[in-house]
Design an enzyme around this catalytic site. Structure first.
Site, PDB file in Angstrom:
ATOM      1  N   ASP A  26      -8.013  -5.255  -0.134  1.00  0.00           N
ATOM      2  CA  ASP A  26      -8.504  -6.070  -1.246  1.00  0.00           C
ATOM      3  C   ASP A  26      -8.112  -7.535  -1.145  1.00  0.00           C
ATOM      4  O   ASP A  26      -8.591  -8.359  -1.914  1.00  0.00           O
ATOM      5  CB  ASP A  26      -7.995  -5.500  -2.580  1.00  0.00           C
ATOM      6  N   HIS A  54       0.851  -1.186   0.000  1.00  0.00           N
ATOM      7  CA  HIS A  54       0.000   0.000   0.000  1.00  0.00           C
ATOM      8  C   HIS A  54       0.884   1.232   0.000  1.00  0.00           C
ATOM      9  O   HIS A  54       1.953   1.222   0.615  1.00  0.00           O
ATOM     10  CB  HIS A  54      -0.911   0.008   1.237  1.00  0.00           C
TER      11      HIS A  54
END
Ligand code: CMC
Length: 426
Positions: free
Chosen positions: A362, A305
């Protein structure tokens, strides 16, 4: 004396003020840099650039913390509802019972979708990706709501947000029905927002029943996706809106930005990756090694991320919810076992440890969506449905704080000045 940052350039010293946020963020305000020194900053991907000040969402990537309007995501996921979180993001405070009732009623008052929008939907081939269809339909709403939304008129903004939120779940469900060549279900104002969406998606006959385990899992997932400060799609919404393009056109840009596999499209890509690992085989280490190999394009989707350098707090909640939901529904999914094993191997691997690559939101969300009966190509649409109140809140804040048009500069590295050569002399 307050701290300042000093820049020395060509024997001259320039000073720039420090701006601190309420949760300890520290930045240097370089808005006068070019005017005073002639310099610009170069920061591809805006890795070190704060594009605005914002009161909506706080996240601490080092500690893995996320809050909407000051409320920790863990508390909201456990105690709140998506409809309440929408209000919180948009209005800045949790609603009273009366405010919540009015908000829900207002959303339900905007379920009419013009027949011409259905015609646009029908014009798409059934294999069109739902995210492309949704972006188009959202943009098309401008034609049926031509009056510009005035972000500084509270009532105008309130109704515009409710109108868009109300239509988006209908368009999302219809996009799914259309791609599966199923009849479109009409909205039902007796149902809650999530129940209505779920029914429009899946009702095929009178035997259809609402499964409350699924409804509450969907509610939680949408809360977790509702905002994430200045990510790619929120920045796209702000950037498009900063030219004073309309709300619907700006949100359509956000949907397109979210579609990509490095952003919201990762939830679909994760399941496709796990299915590929399952069918191709060769052991999980082979795939982890592929992800580490710089000559191989393969990346571990659902890992890493831009901001989190610790476990994404949303991933923690979703991983637990995936266990609970699959248990309650009695679904056994080998893909979930595979995901858990892959996570365990990656988290012990030096490459992932060094780069602080952890599972993101996700990684497990697609697994729950599968268990809830949502097909792969609709996963990113679910993300968009959740993110919608965040996008609208970002758009509203950007306009209400009179942000200037977003227009970055560049460092030009192309050809220097040269003279035009006629075609027969080239
Ligand atoms: N698999 C293998 N290596 C990775 C991965 C990954 N998933 N993610 C990052 N790296 C490596 C990358 O190669 C780089 O290595 P090096 O320093 O040796 O060059 C280092 O880690 C830093 O990565 P980056 O690409 O410079 O980081 P970024 O901030 O530009 O990208 C990201 C962030 C999310 C795009 C990236 O981690 C990625 O592509 N992840 C997979 C896609 C994904 O899961 N996206 C969903 C993000 S969460 C949902 C949302 O909010 O959008």
């Amino acid at each position: 004396m307050a701290d300042k940052v000093k820049i020395t350039y060509k024997d001259q010293e320039f000073e720039y003020p420090i701006v601190e946020g309420t949760m300890g963020d520290v930045s240097v305000d370089i808005s006068k840099l070019r005017g005073e020194s002639g310099l610009i900053t170069l920061d591809p991907g805006y890795k070190n650039t704060g594009s605005c000040e914002s009161k909506i969402t706080f996240l601490d990537g080092e500690k893995g913390k996320l809050m909407y309007r000051g409320y920790p995501i863990e508390q909201l996921a456990e105690k709140s509802s998506f409809i309440e979180v929408m209000y919180l993001l948009l209005e800045g405070e949790l609603p009273t019972a009366r405010q919540l009732e009015r908000w829900e009623k207002t959303i339900k008052s905007y379920t009419y979708v013009n027949d011409r929008v259905r015609k646009i939907l029908n014009a798409f081939p059934s294999n069109a990706h739902p995210m492309g269809v949704l972006a188009t339909l959202t943009s098309s709403l401008t034609a049926f709501n031509p009056k510009a939304v005035d972000p500084n008129k509270e009532e105008d903004m309130y109704h515009a947000a409710a109108r868009l939120i109300s239509k988006m779940d209908i368009l999302a469900a219809w996009t799914y029905r259309k791609s599966n060549e199923l009849e479109l279900n009409e909205p039902d104002s007796n149902l809650s927002y999530i129940e209505n969406f779920y029914q429009m998606m899946f009702k095929n006959n009178d035997k259809f029943e609402l499964n409350q385990t699924i409804i509450s899992a969907l509610d939680k997932l949408l809360i977790l996706h509702a905002d994430h400060e200045q990510n790619c799609s929120a920045s796209a919404v702000r950037l498009v809106g900063s030219s004073h393009a309309g709300l619907f056109a700006s949100i359509s840009a956000g949907i397109s930005a979210l579609w990509g596999p490095l952003h919201g499209g990762a939830n679909q890509a994760v399941i496709e990756m796990l299915e590929r690992i399952q069918s191709d085989g060769g052991g999980l280490q082979k795939w982890v090694d592929k992800a580490k190999n710089k000559d191989d394009e393969f990346r571990l989707m659902g890992f890493g991320h831009r901001v989190y350098k610790n476990m994404d707090p949303r991933a923690k909640i979703i991983k637990k919810a995936a266990d609970d939901v699959l248990g309650q529904l009695g679904v056994e999914d080998e893909i979930l076992d595979l995901a858990r094993d892959l996570e365990a191997i990656a988290l012990k691997d030096e490459y992932f440890i060094e780069r602080k690559l952890y599972p993101n939101v996700d990684f497990y969300s697609g697994i729950i969506y599968r268990a809830l009966g949502i097909p792969n190509e609709m996963f990113t649409v679910m993300f968009a449905l959740g993110r919608l109140p965040g996008w609208i809140s970002q758009w509203k804040e950007m306009r209400q704080t009179f942000q200037p048009i977003g227009r970055p500069r560049q460092v030009y590295t192309g050809a220097q000045t040269r003279n035009y050569v006629p075609i027969d002399e080239r």
